[in-house]
Write a protein that holds these residues in place. Structure first.
Motif, PDB file in Angstrom:
ATOM      1  N   LEU A 249      -6.669  38.043  31.713  1.00  0.00           N
ATOM      2  CA  LEU A 249      -5.640  37.274  31.086  1.00  0.00           C
ATOM      3  C   LEU A 249      -6.225  35.659  31.054  1.00  0.00           C
ATOM      4  O   LEU A 249      -6.371  35.229  32.047  1.00  0.00           O
ATOM      5  N   VAL A 250      -5.785  35.258  29.904  1.00  0.00           N
ATOM      6  CA  VAL A 250      -6.549  33.752  29.752  1.00  0.00           C
ATOM      7  C   VAL A 250      -4.858  33.014  29.524  1.00  0.00           C
ATOM      8  O   VAL A 250      -4.345  33.386  28.760  1.00  0.00           O
ATOM      9  N   ILE A 251      -4.798  31.984  30.563  1.00  0.00           N
ATOM     10  CA  ILE A 251      -3.759  31.340  30.309  1.00  0.00           C
ATOM     11  C   ILE A 251      -3.973  29.716  30.174  1.00  0.00           C
ATOM     12  O   ILE A 251      -4.581  29.249  30.808  1.00  0.00           O
ATOM     13  N   GLY A 252      -3.651  29.449  28.845  1.00  0.00           N
ATOM     14  CA  GLY A 252      -3.849  27.936  28.563  1.00  0.00           C
ATOM     15  C   GLY A 252      -2.615  27.198  28.685  1.00  0.00           C
ATOM     16  O   GLY A 252      -1.564  27.708  28.168  1.00  0.00           O
TER      17      GLY A 252
ATOM     18  N   VAL B 163      -7.478  26.467  23.700  1.00  0.00           N
ATOM     19  CA  VAL B 163      -8.305  27.420  23.964  1.00  0.00           C
ATOM     20  C   VAL B 163      -7.928  28.884  23.972  1.00  0.00           C
ATOM     21  O   VAL B 163      -8.344  29.695  23.488  1.00  0.00           O
ATOM     22  N   ALA B 164      -6.624  28.954  24.776  1.00  0.00           N
ATOM     23  CA  ALA B 164      -6.092  30.288  24.935  1.00  0.00           C
ATOM     24  C   ALA B 164      -5.772  30.842  23.368  1.00  0.00           C
ATOM     25  O   ALA B 164      -6.111  32.001  23.299  1.00  0.00           O
TER      26      ALA B 164
ATOM     27  N   VAL C  30      -8.970  31.998  21.995  1.00  0.00           N
ATOM     28  CA  VAL C  30      -9.278  33.447  22.488  1.00  0.00           C
ATOM     29  C   VAL C  30      -8.369  34.405  21.873  1.00  0.00           C
ATOM     30  O   VAL C  30      -9.075  35.337  21.654  1.00  0.00           O
ATOM     31  N   GLU C  31      -7.246  34.378  21.412  1.00  0.00           N
ATOM     32  CA  GLU C  31      -6.351  35.163  20.824  1.00  0.00           C
ATOM     33  C   GLU C  31      -6.799  35.644  19.687  1.00  0.00           C
ATOM     34  O   GLU C  31      -6.972  36.743  19.339  1.00  0.00           O
ATOM     35  N   GLU C  32      -7.279  34.627  18.925  1.00  0.00           N
ATOM     36  CA  GLU C  32      -7.806  34.796  17.368  1.00  0.00           C
ATOM     37  C   GLU C  32      -9.263  35.681  17.507  1.00  0.00           C
ATOM     38  O   GLU C  32      -9.613  36.223  16.471  1.00  0.00           O
ATOM     39  N   LEU C  33      -9.889  35.717  18.448  1.00  0.00           N
ATOM     40  CA  LEU C  33     -11.144  36.372  18.714  1.00  0.00           C
ATOM     41  C   LEU C  33     -10.942  38.122  18.906  1.00  0.00           C
ATOM     42  O   LEU C  33     -11.656  38.902  18.509  1.00  0.00           O
TER      43      LEU C  33
ATOM     44  N   VAL D  92      -8.104  36.505  35.948  1.00  0.00           N
ATOM     45  CA  VAL D  92      -7.425  35.646  35.344  1.00  0.00           C
ATOM     46  C   VAL D  92      -8.330  34.317  35.140  1.00  0.00           C
ATOM     47  O   VAL D  92      -8.912  33.969  36.013  1.00  0.00           O
ATOM     48  N   VAL D  93      -8.077  33.723  33.864  1.00  0.00           N
ATOM     49  CA  VAL D  93      -8.686  32.415  33.866  1.00  0.00           C
ATOM     50  C   VAL D  93      -7.540  31.373  33.423  1.00  0.00           C
ATOM     51  O   VAL D  93      -6.893  31.515  32.376  1.00  0.00           O
ATOM     52  N   PHE D  94      -7.438  30.295  34.104  1.00  0.00           N
ATOM     53  CA  PHE D  94      -6.300  29.325  33.935  1.00  0.00           C
ATOM     54  C   PHE D  94      -6.913  28.341  33.388  1.00  0.00           C
ATOM     55  O   PHE D  94      -8.442  27.668  33.489  1.00  0.00           O
ATOM     56  N   VAL D  95      -6.749  27.658  32.181  1.00  0.00           N
ATOM     57  CA  VAL D  95      -7.320  26.848  31.431  1.00  0.00           C
ATOM     58  C   VAL D  95      -6.643  25.430  31.102  1.00  0.00           C
ATOM     59  O   VAL D  95      -5.328  25.485  30.703  1.00  0.00           O
TER      60      VAL D  95
END
Length: 157
Positions: free
Chosen positions: A14-17, A32-33, A36-39, A66-69
């Motif tokens: 889970l990437v949270i921007g 950034v999030a 990432v979604e577009e990838l 999880v990555v917090f951005v």
């Protein structure tokens, strides 16, 4: 006190921007999030918000990692990826929480705090504007690469 039921893991990463996209570089986390979604990486989910809040504890608890951005005005001038551990307490002291408190909340309420990383990107300009400064734009690109490297290293995709 009743035990917390087992959590159903729904996503590997889970990437949270988070940040304010109307305050120039403060909006780098959400950008950034979105990138990432577009990838369209398999087993990767994204969440975009202005600030971390208690309702985010549920999706956090349902991830393996999880990555917090976020933007960092006090950054040493470089993108940083740091491993996080949950706070001892999940008590919130303000309307917005920091990532360690969110991990503690996920653990205490939902029974699972995933492996976690804090990805911070230098912010040099917080004026009202939707465009990133050149410095933060470079950080955006580096942050996106770091997330992709993390996916490869942990075999998420």
């Amino acid at each position: 006190m009743n035990p917390v039921p087992a959590v159903n893991i729904e996503t590997e990463l889970l990437v949270i921007g988070y940040g304010n996209t109307l305050r120039r570089d403060d909006g780098v986390g959400p950008r950034v999030a979105e990138a990432v979604e577009e990838l369209h990486l398999p087993n990767v989910r994204t969440l975009v918000c202005q600030q971390l809040s208690p309702e985010h504890a549920d999706p956090i608890s349902r991830a393996d990692m999880v990555v917090f951005v976020d933007a960092a005005v006090d950054s040493p001038g470089k993108v940083q990826l740091r491993k996080l551990e949950p706070n001892d307490s999940s008590q919130l002291m303000a309307h917005a929480a920091d990532p360690r408190t969110m991990l503690a909340l996920a653990r205490d309420v939902f029974g699972h705090a995933p492996q976690a990383w804090w990805l911070t990107i230098p912010a040099v300009n917080l004026d009202f504007c939707e465009e990133l400064s050149p410095e933060t734009q470079r950080g955006f690109e580096e942050a996106l690469e770091k997330i992709q490297e993390l996916c490869r290293a942990t075999r998420v995709n």
